[in-house]
Design an enzyme around this catalytic site. Structure first.
Site, PDB file in Angstrom:
ATOM      1  N   THR A  12       0.808  -1.346   0.295  1.00 59.99           N
ATOM      2  CA  THR A  12       0.008  -0.010  -0.006  1.00 59.99           C
ATOM      3  C   THR A  12       0.851   1.211   0.170  1.00 59.99           C
ATOM      4  OG1 THR A  12      -0.219  -0.003   2.520  1.00 59.99           O
ATOM      5  CG2 THR A  12      -1.754  -1.259   1.052  1.00 59.99           C
ATOM      6  N   GLY A  13       0.286   2.317  -0.727  1.00 56.29           N
ATOM      7  CA  GLY A  13       1.323   3.515  -0.861  1.00 56.29           C
ATOM      8  C   GLY A  13       2.473   3.187  -1.613  1.00 56.29           C
ATOM      9  N   GLY A  14       2.301   2.565  -2.719  1.00 57.64           N
ATOM     10  CA  GLY A  14       3.631   2.026  -3.349  1.00 57.64           C
ATOM     11  C   GLY A  14       3.989   2.629  -4.595  1.00 57.64           C
ATOM     12  N   THR A  15       3.412   4.061  -4.665  1.00 61.95           N
ATOM     13  CA  THR A  15       3.976   4.825  -6.057  1.00 61.95           C
ATOM     14  C   THR A  15       4.990   5.973  -5.664  1.00 61.95           C
ATOM     15  OG1 THR A  15       2.000   6.298  -5.426  1.00 61.95           O
ATOM     16  CG2 THR A  15       1.599   4.487  -6.914  1.00 61.95           C
ATOM     17  N   SER A  16       5.566   5.776  -4.436  1.00 62.46           N
ATOM     18  CA  SER A  16       6.374   6.979  -4.110  1.00 62.46           C
ATOM     19  C   SER A  16       7.298   6.333  -2.809  1.00 62.46           C
ATOM     20  CB  SER A  16       6.089   8.099  -3.732  1.00 62.46           C
ATOM     21  OG  SER A  16       5.079   8.313  -2.710  1.00 62.46           O
ATOM     22  N   GLY A  17       8.559   7.229  -2.712  1.00 60.02           N
ATOM     23  CA  GLY A  17       9.289   6.796  -1.502  1.00 60.02           C
ATOM     24  C   GLY A  17       9.653   5.400  -0.971  1.00 60.02           C
ATOM     25  N   GLY A  19       7.670   2.958  -0.381  1.00 58.72           N
ATOM     26  CA  GLY A  19       6.726   1.930  -0.896  1.00 58.72           C
ATOM     27  C   GLY A  19       7.297   1.410  -2.284  1.00 58.72           C
ATOM     28  N   SER A 137       6.787   3.786  12.800  1.00 59.51           N
ATOM     29  CA  SER A 137       7.837   4.885  12.893  1.00 59.51           C
ATOM     30  C   SER A 137       8.546   4.925  14.250  1.00 59.51           C
ATOM     31  CB  SER A 137       7.047   6.430  12.742  1.00 59.51           C
ATOM     32  OG  SER A 137       7.829   7.304  13.063  1.00 59.51           O
ATOM     33  N   TYR A 150       0.549  11.828  14.824  1.00 62.33           N
ATOM     34  CA  TYR A 150       1.168  10.952  14.078  1.00 62.33           C
ATOM     35  C   TYR A 150       1.880   9.908  15.086  1.00 62.33           C
ATOM     36  CZ  TYR A 150       4.911   9.375  11.132  1.00 62.33           C
ATOM     37  OH  TYR A 150       5.853   8.498  10.119  1.00 62.33           O
TER      38      TYR A 150
END
Length: 246
Positions: A12-17, A19, A137, A150
């Site tokens: 999940t969230g695999g399109t930047s950074g 991920g 984190s 956060y």
């Protein structure tokens, strides 16, 4: 390398950074990969880099009903799932007195509620054995000003890794967590930090003297996802250059 040969994986969230880098390494290790993303532009950029063999799913991690749609899409494409890397998240910071209920709920939905219900939706297709890795984190461990919500969400996600590990191990599903410190991703630019700001932060607060690289987190995720870690259950790998030890 072929540590994930013939494995299916969802990031999940695999399109930047982190991920996106993890997707690269999963593919290099032989996995069939699906990634989720919210921003259509980021999805197309990632598609151009990763190729059409990757399954791209547009999905908001905080849309609870949408997690079932993600599970159905993965089931239709792969049949089953060997690896889940829960990486999508939001980082919003601010003093306690400035938080609204709406912003609070948004962070909880994306960072905690969505991941919980995604795991629930995927349970019927998770293989035996399977591996789930949650991206938490170091803020779950340190009292950094302006990070109250956060840190709260990441602490909840870390607790979830531990409790789910006990609940799901009987099904052959291992659950673990990675807890990165500051990593060179687009996040810090979005927060308005310049290169000079990040260098000053690294010099003052990180014993290693620098921010981490996404690849350093991705390699830890590959280890937890692979057959190299069958006895690693409910564990947390802290990847922070020593920051949480100060």
């Amino acid at each position: 390398m072929s540590r994930l040969q013939n494995k299916t994986a969802l990031i999940t969230g695999g399109t930047s950074g982190i991920g996106l880098e993890t997707a690269r390494q999963f593919i290099a290790e032989g996995a069939r990969v699906a990634v989720t993303g919210t921003n259509p532009a980021n999805i197309e950029t990632a598609r151009a880099e990763l190729g059409d063999k990757v399954l791209f799913i547009q999905s908001n991690a905080g849309d609870i009903a949408g997690q079932k749609d993600v599970a159905e899409t993965v089931k239709a494409a792969f049949g089953h799932l060997d690896i889940l890397f829960v990486n999508a998240g939001i980082a919003e910071f601010g003093p306690v007195e400035q938080w609204s209920e709406e912003a609070f709920d948004r962070s909880v939905a994306i960072n905690v509620k969505g991941p919980f219900f995604l795991v629930q939706a995927l349970l019927p297709i998770l293989a035996n054995p399977a591996s789930i890795v949650l991206n938490t984190s170091i803020n779950a461990h340190i009292g950094m000003p302006n990070t109250s919500i956060y840190a709260l969400t990441k602490g909840a996600l870390l607790t979830l890794a531990k409790t789910l590990s006990g609940e799901l191990i009987g099904r052959g599903i291992r659950v673990n967590a990675v807890s990165p410190g500051p990593i060179t991703t687009p996040l810090y630019g979005k927060l308005g930090m310049s290169d000079a700001d990040t260098k000053a932060m690294a010099a003052a607060k990180i014993p290693a003297g620098r921010f981490g690289h996404p690849s350093e987190v991705a390699k830890a995720v590959v280890f937890l996802a692979s057959g190299e870690s069958p006895y690693t259950v409910g564990s947390e790998l802290v990847i922070d250059g020593g920051m949480s030890n100060l």
